[in-house]
Design a protein around this motif. Structure first.
Motif, PDB file in Angstrom:
ATOM      1  N   PRO A  27      58.859  39.090  37.543  1.00  8.78           N
ATOM      2  CA  PRO A  27      57.554  39.537  38.036  1.00  8.78           C
ATOM      3  C   PRO A  27      57.729  40.395  39.282  1.00  8.78           C
ATOM      4  N   GLY A  28      57.057  41.492  39.352  1.00  7.73           N
ATOM      5  CA  GLY A  28      57.206  42.414  40.468  1.00  7.73           C
ATOM      6  C   GLY A  28      58.176  43.530  40.184  1.00  7.73           C
ATOM      7  N   ASN A  29      58.981  43.418  39.128  1.00  6.42           N
ATOM      8  CA  ASN A  29      59.936  44.469  38.808  1.00  6.42           C
ATOM      9  C   ASN A  29      59.239  45.759  38.398  1.00  6.42           C
ATOM     10  N   ARG A  30      58.052  45.632  37.808  1.00  8.01           N
ATOM     11  CA  ARG A  30      57.325  46.850  37.436  1.00  8.01           C
ATOM     12  C   ARG A  30      56.998  47.667  38.676  1.00  8.01           C
ATOM     13  N   VAL A  31      56.481  47.007  39.686  1.00  7.63           N
ATOM     14  CA  VAL A  31      56.165  47.713  40.940  1.00  7.63           C
ATOM     15  C   VAL A  31      57.445  48.260  41.564  1.00  7.63           C
ATOM     16  N   LEU A  33      60.225  49.205  40.082  1.00  6.66           N
ATOM     17  CA  LEU A  33      60.712  50.360  39.342  1.00  6.66           C
ATOM     18  C   LEU A  33      59.858  51.593  39.632  1.00  6.66           C
ATOM     19  N   VAL A  34      58.556  51.418  39.694  1.00  3.77           N
ATOM     20  CA  VAL A  34      57.678  52.547  40.006  1.00  3.77           C
ATOM     21  C   VAL A  34      57.973  53.073  41.410  1.00  3.77           C
ATOM     22  N   LEU A  35      58.117  52.173  42.376  1.00  5.71           N
ATOM     23  CA  LEU A  35      58.391  52.591  43.754  1.00  5.71           C
ATOM     24  C   LEU A  35      59.754  53.272  43.875  1.00  5.71           C
ATOM     25  N   ALA A  36      60.771  52.702  43.237  1.00  3.87           N
ATOM     26  CA  ALA A  36      62.113  53.289  43.310  1.00  3.87           C
ATOM     27  C   ALA A  36      62.150  54.665  42.668  1.00  3.87           C
ATOM     28  N   SER A  37      61.478  54.824  41.540  1.00  3.47           N
ATOM     29  CA  SER A  37      61.435  56.128  40.871  1.00  3.47           C
ATOM     30  C   SER A  37      60.669  57.142  41.707  1.00  3.47           C
ATOM     31  N   ALA A  38      59.561  56.686  42.322  1.00  2.00           N
ATOM     32  CA  ALA A  38      58.786  57.578  43.185  1.00  2.00           C
ATOM     33  C   ALA A  38      59.622  58.032  44.379  1.00  2.00           C
ATOM     34  N   LEU A  39      60.340  57.088  44.991  1.00  2.50           N
ATOM     35  CA  LEU A  39      61.189  57.439  46.135  1.00  2.50           C
ATOM     36  C   LEU A  39      62.270  58.427  45.729  1.00  2.50           C
ATOM     37  N   MET A  40      62.882  58.202  44.587  1.00  6.14           N
ATOM     38  CA  MET A  40      63.960  59.070  44.127  1.00  6.14           C
ATOM     39  C   MET A  40      63.476  60.510  43.962  1.00  6.14           C
ATOM     40  N   ARG A 153      69.108  49.611  38.048  1.00  6.96           N
ATOM     41  CA  ARG A 153      69.220  48.149  38.021  1.00  6.96           C
ATOM     42  C   ARG A 153      67.912  47.511  37.557  1.00  6.96           C
ATOM     43  N   THR A 154      66.802  48.065  37.995  1.00  9.93           N
ATOM     44  CA  THR A 154      65.510  47.536  37.552  1.00  9.93           C
ATOM     45  C   THR A 154      65.178  48.049  36.160  1.00  9.93           C
ATOM     46  N   PHE A 155      65.553  49.273  35.895  1.00  7.40           N
ATOM     47  CA  PHE A 155      65.334  49.916  34.596  1.00  7.40           C
ATOM     48  C   PHE A 155      65.882  49.057  33.462  1.00  7.40           C
ATOM     49  N   SER A 156      67.072  48.469  33.691  1.00  5.37           N
ATOM     50  CA  SER A 156      67.768  47.743  32.624  1.00  5.37           C
ATOM     51  C   SER A 156      67.140  46.399  32.305  1.00  5.37           C
ATOM     52  N   THR A 157      66.183  45.945  33.118  1.00  6.24           N
ATOM     53  CA  THR A 157      65.542  44.658  32.843  1.00  6.24           C
ATOM     54  C   THR A 157      64.381  44.785  31.868  1.00  6.24           C
ATOM     55  N   PHE A 158      64.066  46.006  31.446  1.00 10.50           N
ATOM     56  CA  PHE A 158      62.952  46.237  30.532  1.00 10.50           C
ATOM     57  C   PHE A 158      63.459  46.790  29.211  1.00 10.50           C
ATOM     58  N   GLY A 170      56.374  56.399  38.141  1.00  9.38           N
ATOM     59  CA  GLY A 170      56.878  56.523  39.496  1.00  9.38           C
ATOM     60  C   GLY A 170      57.151  57.969  39.879  1.00  9.38           C
ATOM     61  N   SER A 171      57.740  58.721  38.958  1.00  6.41           N
ATOM     62  CA  SER A 171      58.009  60.137  39.229  1.00  6.41           C
ATOM     63  C   SER A 171      56.718  60.889  39.485  1.00  6.41           C
ATOM     64  N   LEU A 172      55.694  60.578  38.705  1.00  2.00           N
ATOM     65  CA  LEU A 172      54.392  61.207  38.901  1.00  2.00           C
ATOM     66  C   LEU A 172      53.833  60.873  40.283  1.00  2.00           C
ATOM     67  N   ALA A 173      54.000  59.619  40.697  1.00  2.00           N
ATOM     68  CA  ALA A 173      53.552  59.222  42.032  1.00  2.00           C
ATOM     69  C   ALA A 173      54.314  59.976  43.117  1.00  2.00           C
TER      70      ALA A 173
END
Length: 685
Positions: A27-31, A33-40, A153-158, A170-173
């Motif tokens: 739980p929380g991995n979705r957020v 992953l979105v945050l990490a992708s946005a930061l990247m 690392r988070t990507f692989s959990t889904f 995340g990229s869109l954000a």
């Protein structure tokens, strides 16, 4: 036959699928992953913008930082869960990169010999180009690698498609956030604070690790960007780092991206010291209605008013530069009721306006920046094509005059004069001013009826006149249809270094062999995206807003394709290849001129349909294939490394034009079909 295909697929997916199925998303991995992708993506966009504003070597290196970013992201995904956690070192690497660029800038200065040249800090000699670019490339790739590993690392959990969906969100954000900061004209301090805040959230307890090094690095990062933002008279527009200097006598000088742009002069000083501003009016007829493209701080507008203009349309792409002219020009031309200002791309303005002019002036509209890290376009490239000058001629009144001026090298003057001759079928009047090194002031003028208005000094080529640039190949500063040797060396070394880096980080390259088709899809998609960036720049203007909208549109198309793939079972994926080929053929066959002839709304609808239909189909094809991969991080890494190769192939447009990239895209998707055909068979049985 079915069993044989299942055995082949097991080689690709067996152990990896089993491992992935044992991984349950926390739980929380979705957020996360979105945050990490946005930061990247946010960091990637910020580095593309910021590094070129401090290092002039990067001004014409178009997608250099983009290539380094794709390499780093690909390496980060290939590492996935393997090895040490690199993310805490992300702030450290980013701070080192920022420090290097600030300590070793490359800018224009007088140097110790008193001549204008490239200089470094304190007017010392800059680092050699190869060394400066090599360090920036390595540090950029390393920084993005650390950030991408956190995403992986988070990507692989889904499940693969769910992970891809969250990554795109995340990229869109990230794009929306960076666009918002550009709209607000926040300096790098604002970028640094946003990035640091997301770093802190994602690092969490890991901030205490590595002897609090990430905390110190984030503090140093914010301090360095803060110092750059508040020390000196700097502003940050959506395009430039702008430095202003108040000179004696009330004069005002503007530099952009460490390069002198313009000094705001009163008309009295212009008449005495810079008479070439007046040359366009020497043989012009009426000058009641004047269009100035590249209005800048207002010198040309002030001259037009002094020459009796009753109305002046002043077009300037950068809102900050126009505001500086409004606030500080000695003659206050932008406050005159006869002047209407337009913050817009010059070519886009000409395509949309229905006014007619006595004089159209291209006034020094050369930029010090490129549209984006993902195209070889500078802001003004579409102003100097035969189609642009033809459009300008159509806006002239029957006795109207077209004029353009700049500081030209002889070969560039010949190219522009030949472009004018091609459009008007007559040689233009040429008026020359003083020389400054290899460049010389020159003004080209010609009336709509192809007469020179009494001018007897018409242009004749000094050598064989270079062919005019056209909308499909808008590169006026490229002498011939070739890729400059330095670009070839750079691309060759980048690709060689990438092979070595991938081999060192991810092990034998054969581990990516099962995903060869995804590699080719990544290569093709980058080229397809580049083609759309430049097409929308032509249709709607080479502005930061159009550019951001295109990238957002691409990601929304990707998101739509993912949602379709999640909900619809496509039994025969090979049909998607046929649909993609048809969409690419339509985009290749429909001429851009036909779209420019449409009014704004039909042009938008047609442009979106032609551009985004192949993007949607290509991403649907990718999503269907990605849905069944075993190791989602390795597969995604292979796709990203393919995108880096696509960034290198983009330079083929310098030779063949942008439309030819569609042929390369079709060939690459053909290779994806060949290398991934066994997956199509499995999907359909």
């Amino acid at each position: 036959m079915q069993q044989e295909h299942e055995r082949e697929l097991a080689h690709d997916t067996g152990p990896a699928v089993a491992a992935r199925r044992l991984t349950v998303p926390v739980p929380g991995n979705r957020v996360r992953l979105v945050l990490a992708s946005a930061l990247m993506l946010f960091v990637e966009l910020a580095l593309i913008r910021w590094t070129s504003s401090n290092n002039l070597y990067l001004v014409h290196m178009t997608n250099f930082v983009l290539l380094a970013s794709f390499l780093g992201i690909g390496l980060g995904f290939l590492r996935g869960r393997a090895g040490h956690d690199l993310f805490p070192f992300g702030p450290v690497l980013l701070a080192v990169l920022i420090a290097f660029v600030l300590v070793f800038p490359v800018r224009t200065g007088t140097g110790r010999g008193g001549q204008w040249q490239l200089v470094g800090l304190f007017d010392w000699a800059p680092l050699p180009r190869w060394l400066s670019l090599a360090v920036i490339f390595v540090l950029t790739a390393a920084t993005l690698m650390a950030l991408a590993q956190e995403v992986a690392r988070t990507f692989s959990t889904f499940e693969p498609l769910e992970a891809y969906r969250l990554d795109v969100m995340g990229s869109l954000a990230g794009i929306v956030t960076f666009a918002a900061l550009s709209f607000l004209r926040l300096p790098p301090l604002g970028w640094g604070l946003v990035g640091a805040a997301v770093f802190v959230v994602l690092l969490g307890r890991r901030l205490r690790m590595v002897r609090r090094l990430p905390v110190l690095a984030l503090g140093a990062l914010v301090l360095m960007l803060g110092a750059e933002s508040v020390v000196g008279s700097f502003q940050w527009s959506p395009y430039y780092k702008i430095h202003t200097t108040q000179l004696s006598g009330g004069l005002f000088r503007v530099e952009v991206n460490n390069t002198p742009l313009q000094t705001a002069l009163p008309v009295s000083d212009i008449r005495r010291d810079s008479p070439f501003y007046l040359y366009p009016y020497t043989y012009a007829g009426s000058r009641d209605d004047v269009l100035v493209i590249g209005a800048g701080t207002g010198n040309d507008v002030a001259v037009a008013l002094a020459q009796g203009a009753k109305r002046v349309d002043a077009v300037e792409i950068d809102p900050a530069i126009m505001q500086l002219g409004r606030d500080h020009h000695p003659d206050r031309p932008y406050s005159d009721p006869r002047v209407t200002t337009h913050v817009d791309d010059g070519r886009a303005f000409m395509e949309r306006t229905d006014r007619r002019y006595d004089l159209i002036l291209l006034a020094l509209p050369d930029s010090a920046t490129i549209v984006t890290g993902q195209s070889a376009l500078r802001l003004e490239n579409y102003l100097f094509t035969t189609q642009a000058l033809t459009q300008a001629r159509s806006l002239l009144k029957p006795d109207g005059t077209f004029a353009m001026y700049n500081y030209y090298e002889p070969w560039l003057l010949d190219r522009y004069a030949n472009t004018v001759r091609t459009v008007y079928d007559a040689a233009p009047c040429v008026q020359l001013g003083p020389s400054y090194g290899p460049r010389q002031q020159a003004v080209l003028t010609l009336r709509k009826d192809a007469s020179t208005g009494g001018c007897t000094t018409t242009w004749t080529p000094r050598t064989t006149a270079l062919e005019p640039s056209v909308d499909d190949r808008p590169f006026p500063y490229l002498g011939s249809r070739t890729i400059p040797s330095f670009y070839l060396w750079m691309l060759g070394l980048v690709l060689l270094a990438s092979v070595v880096a991938v081999r060192s980080v991810a092990g034998p390259l054969r581990t990516m062999r099962p995903y060869a088709d995804l590699f080719f899809m990544g290569t093709a998609f980058l080229l397809l995206e580049t083609k759309n960036v430049v097409q929308f720049a032509l249709l709607f203007g080479t502005t930061w807003a159009v550019n951001a909208a295109v990238f957002a549109g691409v990601l929304l198309s990707v998101l739509a394709a993912i949602e379709v793939a999640r909900r619809v079972t496509i039994g025969r994926p090979i049909l998607l290849y046929a649909a993609l080929l048809a969409a690419l053929a339509a985009a290749w066959l429909i001429p851009q001129d036909a779209l420019l002839d449409l009014s704004l709304v039909p042009r938008f609808l047609a442009g979106v349909t032609i551009a985004f239909a192949p993007i949607f189909i290509a991403n649907l094809l990718f999503a269907v294939r990605f849905k069944g991969v075993g190791s989602s991080t390795v597969a995604f890494g292979a796709n990203l490394l393919g995108a880096m190769v696509g960034g290198a192939l983009e330079y083929l447009a310098l030779i063949f034009g942008f439309n030819a990239l569609l042929v390369v895209v079709a060939a690459l998707y053909g290779l994806a079909l060949l290398t991934g055909r066994r997956h199509l068979v499995v999907s359909s049985t």
